[in-house]
Scaffold this active site. Structure first.
Site, PDB file in Angstrom:
ATOM      1  N   PRO A  78       0.815  -1.213   0.000  1.00  0.00           N
ATOM      2  CA  PRO A  78       0.000   0.000   0.000  1.00  0.00           C
ATOM      3  C   PRO A  78       0.857   1.276   0.000  1.00  0.00           C
ATOM      4  O   PRO A  78       0.479   2.280  -0.590  1.00  0.00           O
ATOM      5  CB  PRO A  78      -0.809  -0.095   1.305  1.00  0.00           C
ATOM      6  CG  PRO A  78      -0.625  -1.490   1.817  1.00  0.00           C
ATOM      7  CD  PRO A  78       0.629  -2.023   1.224  1.00  0.00           C
ATOM      8  N   ASP A  83      50.555   8.660 -11.196  1.00  0.00           N
ATOM      9  CA  ASP A  83      50.909  10.079 -11.186  1.00  0.00           C
ATOM     10  C   ASP A  83      51.548  10.481  -9.875  1.00  0.00           C
ATOM     11  O   ASP A  83      51.397   9.817  -8.873  1.00  0.00           O
ATOM     12  CB  ASP A  83      49.612  10.890 -11.285  1.00  0.00           C
ATOM     13  CG  ASP A  83      49.325  11.289 -12.700  1.00  0.00           C
ATOM     14  OD1 ASP A  83      50.147  10.983 -13.557  1.00  0.00           O
ATOM     15  OD2 ASP A  83      48.270  11.910 -12.917  1.00  0.00           O
ATOM     16  N   LYS A 113      58.327  10.558 -13.049  1.00  0.00           N
ATOM     17  CA  LYS A 113      59.790  10.445 -13.179  1.00  0.00           C
ATOM     18  C   LYS A 113      60.234  10.299 -14.634  1.00  0.00           C
ATOM     19  O   LYS A 113      61.404  10.124 -14.920  1.00  0.00           O
ATOM     20  CB  LYS A 113      60.296   9.222 -12.389  1.00  0.00           C
ATOM     21  CG  LYS A 113      60.040   9.315 -10.901  1.00  0.00           C
ATOM     22  CD  LYS A 113      61.354   9.327 -10.112  1.00  0.00           C
ATOM     23  CE  LYS A 113      61.155   9.665  -8.654  1.00  0.00           C
ATOM     24  NZ  LYS A 113      60.501   8.584  -7.921  1.00  0.00           N
ATOM     25  N   THR A 160      37.053  14.202  -7.340  1.00  0.00           N
ATOM     26  CA  THR A 160      37.979  15.259  -7.768  1.00  0.00           C
ATOM     27  C   THR A 160      38.346  16.194  -6.619  1.00  0.00           C
ATOM     28  O   THR A 160      37.509  16.516  -5.776  1.00  0.00           O
ATOM     29  CB  THR A 160      37.401  16.059  -8.952  1.00  0.00           C
ATOM     30  OG1 THR A 160      38.336  17.083  -9.289  1.00  0.00           O
ATOM     31  CG2 THR A 160      36.078  16.717  -8.630  1.00  0.00           C
ATOM     32  N   MET A 169      45.739  24.282  -9.751  1.00  0.00           N
ATOM     33  CA  MET A 169      47.044  24.636 -10.329  1.00  0.00           C
ATOM     34  C   MET A 169      47.229  26.157 -10.397  1.00  0.00           C
ATOM     35  O   MET A 169      47.776  26.672 -11.379  1.00  0.00           O
ATOM     36  CB  MET A 169      47.193  24.034 -11.741  1.00  0.00           C
ATOM     37  CG  MET A 169      47.129  22.519 -11.743  1.00  0.00           C
ATOM     38  SD  MET A 169      47.396  21.815 -13.365  1.00  0.00           S
ATOM     39  CE  MET A 169      45.764  21.938 -14.085  1.00  0.00           C
TER      40      MET A 169
HETATM   41  N1  SAH Z   1      42.623  15.298 -11.839  1.00  0.00           N
HETATM   42  C1  SAH Z   1      42.873  15.997 -10.599  1.00  0.00           C
HETATM   43  C2  SAH Z   1      43.437  17.371 -10.837  1.00  0.00           C
HETATM   44  C3  SAH Z   1      44.745  17.366 -11.562  1.00  0.00           C
HETATM   45  S1  SAH Z   1      45.435  18.980 -11.716  1.00  0.00           S
HETATM   46  C4  SAH Z   1      41.563  16.062  -9.789  1.00  0.00           C
HETATM   47  O1  SAH Z   1      40.479  15.785 -10.306  1.00  0.00           O
HETATM   48  O2  SAH Z   1      41.642  16.385  -8.601  1.00  0.00           O
HETATM   49  C5  SAH Z   1      46.439  19.062 -10.299  1.00  0.00           C
HETATM   50  C6  SAH Z   1      45.890  20.088  -9.334  1.00  0.00           C
HETATM   51  O3  SAH Z   1      44.838  19.540  -8.573  1.00  0.00           O
HETATM   52  C7  SAH Z   1      46.882  20.546  -8.296  1.00  0.00           C
HETATM   53  O4  SAH Z   1      47.750  21.532  -8.797  1.00  0.00           O
HETATM   54  C8  SAH Z   1      45.957  21.132  -7.258  1.00  0.00           C
HETATM   55  O5  SAH Z   1      45.449  22.371  -7.668  1.00  0.00           O
HETATM   56  C9  SAH Z   1      44.818  20.152  -7.305  1.00  0.00           C
HETATM   57  N2  SAH Z   1      44.951  19.082  -6.277  1.00  0.00           N
HETATM   58  C10 SAH Z   1      44.947  17.777  -6.495  1.00  0.00           C
HETATM   59  N3  SAH Z   1      45.018  17.105  -5.322  1.00  0.00           N
HETATM   60  C11 SAH Z   1      45.055  18.030  -4.357  1.00  0.00           C
HETATM   61  C12 SAH Z   1      45.107  17.973  -2.928  1.00  0.00           C
HETATM   62  N4  SAH Z   1      45.119  16.823  -2.267  1.00  0.00           N
HETATM   63  N5  SAH Z   1      45.114  19.139  -2.247  1.00  0.00           N
HETATM   64  C13 SAH Z   1      45.092  20.315  -2.886  1.00  0.00           C
HETATM   65  N6  SAH Z   1      45.035  20.416  -4.222  1.00  0.00           N
HETATM   66  C14 SAH Z   1      45.013  19.294  -4.950  1.00  0.00           C
END
Ligand code: SAH
Length: 424
Positions: free
Chosen positions: A45, A215, A237, A298, A352
């Site tokens: 229901p 990465d 690297k 992200t 960044m």
């Molecule tokens: N693909 C990643 C971003 C890559 S660009 C994502 O989705 O998070 C890399 C940038 O992500 C760094 O220069 C910074 O600005 C940010 N970033 C990633 N990890 C981070 C963290 N743990 N703390 C602060 N900034 C971070």
């Protein structure tokens, strides 16, 4: 003691399964039935909102009423998910009459079938029956799940290519390896830093990998848990300039997959957020290598959150914009219309952006974003080394220098920065 149950894997695709009841038990049972492709017929229901969502999405049929014995006509299985013992017994009786197995949440002794505690690991399903004691079943299941999560030989069967869309190439075109198993690549988001913030799927694929290309931003602890025989390639690297290095990464991915290896390309955050995931997908596609993309948490959203900044908040911000600050606003190479971003009222998340922060902040202020707009900078968010700086758009660049903050850092600008400040 009653005899042991006889375990079975029911193949329910397209077969009618009746669920009686619309409460918490049904809410928990229905997803697995849908996942098995069952034609679910729900009699109740009232429904919980989660069940209602399945109805709204036309995933199942709902009869909004009490159970009637005829509901079981044509059914292969029935799940009783009501508390009322009399109602449950009437379903049991109707099921017995029709020789349909009946699972009863209210009374395991009266049931003719039990649902096991389950853990799924790619193509493998482990189902545990606890001799009538669901807690025992769950304890054993949890132990097995941990075991499979830590390392599995079972998962060597190809799992990736068959899952979800594989835009690059159908599994059939996968190159054969010396052992005959096809190679493949998974682009996996590792999350923002805390190793627990990888997805379950990402984690599973990592445990299945022969080769991991990681990465710089990938949480080290994730790599710590790889099997010793896994080839680990540290992409940071690779000794060339950025574009040559990317070509080299693409080459490694394709090369290993063509050799029949299971390759995980592990990236910080989400693979498609400033992660060059698209380029790697295209490179694999060109070579006919099947690719799966596994999204990640992200940093653009999670890092502000870790510092107590929600990127949206009711009545404060109805939008958030994520932008890369790696190219200065006054550079001819810039693809960002900073002067337009300055006119937005919502949240601006800059990745960044530390190096160019002075010119970015000045540009935003020059084009109308108030200098007193709250701003925060979060370095190494979600990790043990996290540092948070709170400031305003007008002073943030100088404060970053004074505090000696370094990449990786996320800059977040907008009123959301102060919205939870009172909560500490
Ligand atoms: N693909 C990643 C971003 C890559 S660009 C994502 O989705 O998070 C890399 C940038 O992500 C760094 O220069 C910074 O600005 C940010 N970033 C990633 N990890 C981070 C963290 N743990 N703390 C602060 N900034 C971070």
């Amino acid at each position: 003691m009653s005899p042991n149950p006889y375990p079975l894997g029911l193949r329910l695709a397209g077969r009618r399964v009746v669920v009686v009841g619309g409460g918490a038990v049904a809410t928990r049972r229905v997803p697995a039935l849908l996942d098995a492709g069952a034609d679910v017929f729900l009699v109740a229901p009232e429904l919980t909102p989660a069940l209602r969502a399945h109805v709204d999405a036309a995933r199942l049929h709902w009869a909004r009423r009490r159970f009637a014995p005829d509901d079981l006509d044509g059914a292969w299985l029935v799940q009783v998910a009501v508390d009322d013992p009399i109602a449950a017994a009437s379903v049991s009786a109707a099921a017995a009459e029709r020789r349909i197995f009946c699972v009863r949440a209210d009374d395991r002794a009266a049931a003719t079938a039990w649902t096991p505690a389950v853990t799924r690991h790619g193509p493998v399903t482990v189902a545990v029956l606890g001799g009538g004691d669901p807690r025992r079943a769950m304890t054993v299941r949890d132990a097995i799940r941990d075991l499979l999560g830590a390392r599995t030989e079972i998962s060597r069967t190809p799992a990736v290519a068959g899952e979800g869309p594989s835009p690059a190439a159908p599994p059939a075109s996968a190159p054969p390896s010396p052992t005959g198993a096809p190679g493949r690549v998974a682009l996996v988001g590792a999350g923002p830093g805390d190793p627990e913030l990888i997805t379950l799927k990402g984690w599973r694929l990592l445990t299945e990998a022969d080769v991991v290309v990681a990465d710089r931003l990938v949480p080290g602890l994730l790599l710590d848990e790889l099997r010793p025989d896994v080839e680990l390639v540290d992409a940071s690297k690779i000794p060339y300039g950025p574009s040559r290095a990317q070509e080299e990464i693409n080459r490694i991915l394709v090369d290993r997959a063509l050799g029949g290896k299971v390759v995980v390309r592990l990236k910080g955050g989400d693979p498609y957020v400033f992660g060059r995931g698209g380029e790697e997908l295209l490179a694999c596609a060109e070579a006919g290598v099947p690719v799966t993309v596994v999204p990640g948490v992200t940093s653009a959203v999670a890092v502000p959150a870790a510092a107590g900044v929600p990127v949206t908040h009711r009545a404060v911000a109805h939008e958030f914009t994520v932008v890369s600050g790696h190219v200065a606003p006054d550079s001819p190479a810039s693809l960002v219309r900073w002067e337009h971003l300055a006119g937005l009222r919502g949240t601006l998340v800059i990745l960044m952006g530390l190096k160019n922060l002075p010119v970015i902040a000045a540009t935003l202020v020059a084009h109308g974003r108030p200098a007193e707009t709250p701003a925060a900078v979060v370095q190494e968010g979600t990790t043990g080394a996290q540092r948070v700086l709170r400031s305003t758009l007008g002073t943030v660049a100088a404060d970053v220098v004074a505090a000696d903050l370094r990449p990786p850092a996320v800059v977040v600008v907008g009123d959301v920065v102060s919205v939870l400040a009172a909560a500490g």
